[in-house]
Design a protein around this motif. Structure first.
Motif, PDB file in Angstrom:
ATOM      1  N   ARG A 193       0.820  -1.208   0.000  1.00 16.97           N
ATOM      2  CA  ARG A 193       0.000   0.000   0.000  1.00 16.97           C
ATOM      3  C   ARG A 193       0.857   1.262   0.000  1.00 16.97           C
ATOM      4  O   ARG A 193       0.577   2.201  -0.720  1.00 16.97           O
ATOM      5  CB  ARG A 193      -0.935  -0.010   1.207  1.00 16.97           C
ATOM      6  CG  ARG A 193      -2.112  -0.955   1.054  1.00 16.97           C
ATOM      7  CD  ARG A 193      -2.906  -1.082   2.324  1.00 16.97           C
ATOM      8  NE  ARG A 193      -2.105  -1.691   3.388  1.00 16.97           N
ATOM      9  CZ  ARG A 193      -2.592  -1.994   4.591  1.00 16.97           C
ATOM     10  NH1 ARG A 193      -3.849  -1.720   4.879  1.00 16.97           N
ATOM     11  NH2 ARG A 193      -1.831  -2.550   5.509  1.00 16.97           N
ATOM     12  N   PRO A 273      -1.950  -4.282   8.878  1.00 13.50           N
ATOM     13  CA  PRO A 273      -2.240  -2.869   9.143  1.00 13.50           C
ATOM     14  C   PRO A 273      -0.992  -2.165   9.676  1.00 13.50           C
ATOM     15  O   PRO A 273      -0.139  -2.777  10.309  1.00 13.50           O
ATOM     16  CB  PRO A 273      -3.342  -2.929  10.208  1.00 13.50           C
ATOM     17  CG  PRO A 273      -3.129  -4.243  10.896  1.00 13.50           C
ATOM     18  CD  PRO A 273      -2.619  -5.179   9.838  1.00 13.50           C
ATOM     19  N   HIS A 274      -0.890  -0.890   9.411  1.00 15.05           N
ATOM     20  CA  HIS A 274       0.236  -0.113   9.914  1.00 15.05           C
ATOM     21  C   HIS A 274       0.038   0.215  11.387  1.00 15.05           C
ATOM     22  O   HIS A 274      -1.074   0.456  11.846  1.00 15.05           O
ATOM     23  CB  HIS A 274       0.391   1.188   9.124  1.00 15.05           C
ATOM     24  CG  HIS A 274       1.234   1.040   7.898  1.00 15.05           C
ATOM     25  ND1 HIS A 274       2.549   0.622   7.935  1.00 15.05           N
ATOM     26  CD2 HIS A 274       0.955   1.258   6.588  1.00 15.05           C
ATOM     27  CE1 HIS A 274       3.032   0.596   6.707  1.00 15.05           C
ATOM     28  NE2 HIS A 274       2.087   0.963   5.869  1.00 15.05           N
ATOM     29  N   TYR A 275       1.136   0.188  12.109  1.00 13.05           N
ATOM     30  CA  TYR A 275       1.159   0.696  13.478  1.00 13.05           C
ATOM     31  C   TYR A 275       1.502   2.178  13.405  1.00 13.05           C
ATOM     32  O   TYR A 275       2.441   2.574  12.718  1.00 13.05           O
ATOM     33  CB  TYR A 275       2.208  -0.064  14.292  1.00 13.05           C
ATOM     34  CG  TYR A 275       2.665   0.654  15.548  1.00 13.05           C
ATOM     35  CD1 TYR A 275       1.887   0.634  16.705  1.00 13.05           C
ATOM     36  CD2 TYR A 275       3.879   1.336  15.571  1.00 13.05           C
ATOM     37  CE1 TYR A 275       2.306   1.291  17.849  1.00 13.05           C
ATOM     38  CE2 TYR A 275       4.306   1.984  16.716  1.00 13.05           C
ATOM     39  CZ  TYR A 275       3.523   1.962  17.852  1.00 13.05           C
ATOM     40  OH  TYR A 275       3.941   2.609  18.992  1.00 13.05           O
TER      41      TYR A 275
END
Length: 338
Positions: A193, A273-275
């Motif tokens: 992404r 998912p991004h942190y």
């Protein structure tokens, strides 16, 4: 058996024939029940013997007259006549109740072994996997991490396409990696992404990060944000958490990971998912690497509303040292053209 149940029988007496040894003459006696004991007295009420009820054994179960003996000494006997049914019933009930209250070594052993097995199973399920991962993350050297990252990148190609490269852009990408202290930067056409970190520190970037923005500070911001994320979430640990305890054990024992585990994680990596690092940590990294945070903030949110902290606390109005020269940035923007 309860105290009340014992008191039910403590006034029962019966007559019987007692023999102290196998060769002795039998004699008339009076038998009474106490708390867990059987008392034998002569007709003058003088005590002759005390038997422990749990240790009393019946020599002829189901037959009359009932004959009892102390467990382990069958030579001493007590015979209760046919008319002493109440005493016989009392002895049998009390013996049975007391026997149930005695410790069961076999049962205790089974309970102990069962508890131990459950404890070991709990350790295997809850403690061992994390302990193995922690150990692996702490002992796997940087060179091995980089090797795992390279293998993982090979499995990612069917999702990302081959890494972009060109004669002029590849050196510019190397300069950006050096400027931001990143082991390796790779621009990919698809499948990521924005950014992702591989074991060993390689950062993958979607081509849009270099193609869609006018200044290199935006790409630098995405890279620094990924570095901050990687400090909190080790790339090798994430891989091992997904791969499982078997793959972790194999890494520790053979120094390699199964291709199946790498392939499965490659497909999961692009969906992770991004942190979001704390703003203060991110700003500290921007300051350390001398990069403006405002361009990155507006790339995330063109309105600036959700990234106002990155804008207002930007450590630099102007970048002390350009992230890249104009020529290198223009070359890098065309890295996927060929």
């Amino acid at each position: 058996m309860s105290k009340t149940a014992l008191q039910k029988y403590d006034r029962i007496e019966a007559t019987g024939l007692w023999r102290p040894s196998r060769d002795a003459q039998r004699r008339d006696v009076i038998v009474s029940i106490g708390e867990a004991t059987l008392t034998i007295t002569d007709t003058q009420d003088r005590p002759l013997a005390h038997w422990s009820l749990p240790a009393v054994a019946r020599q002829n179960p189901g037959q009359r007259p009932a004959i009892y003996a102390p467990d382990g000494d069958p030579g001493e006997t007590l015979e209760l006549a046919d008319g002493e049914d109440e005493m016989v019933d009392a002895i049998e009930k009390l013996r049975s109740a007391l026997h149930r209250r005695r410790p069961r070594p076999g049962r205790l052993r089974l309970v102990t072994l069962g508890s131990l097995a459950l404890g070991i199973a709990a350790l295997a399920v809850f403690w061992l996997p994390d302990a193995l991962r922690n150990h692996a993350v702490s002992v796997v050297p940087d060179a091995k991490r980089a090797e795992i990252g390279t293998s993982l990148q090979t499995h990612l190609i069917h999702l990302t396409g081959k890494p972009c490269s060109s004669l002029l852009a590849t050196p510019a990408l190397g300069k950006l990696a050096t400027r931001l202290d990143v082991p390796n930067l790779v621009v990919v056409r698809d499948g990521v992404r924005d950014t992702a970190t591989l074991p060993g520190g390689t950062i993958l970037m979607n081509r849009a990060i270099v193609e869609d923005f006018e200044e290199p500070d935006v790409a630098a911001g995405f890279i620094l944000a990924q570095k901050a994320e990687s400090r909190e979430h080790d790339a090798l640990r994430q891989l091992l958490e997904h791969a499982g305890i078997g793959a972790t054990f194999r890494l520790l024992t053979t120094g390699s990971l199964p291709d199946g585990a790498l392939r499965a994680y490659a497909e999961a990596l692009v969906l992770l998912p991004h942190y979001t690092p704390p703003t203060e940590d991110l700003l500290a990294l921007f300051s350390e690497k001398q990069v403006k945070s405002t361009p990155y903030a507006f790339a995330l949110d063109p309105s600036g509303e959700s990234t106002i902290d990155l804008i207002e606390a930007d450590p630099f109005v102007t970048t002390p040292e350009p992230v890249l020269t104009d020529g290198d940035w223009v070359a890098l923007q065309g890295i996927c053209d060929s």
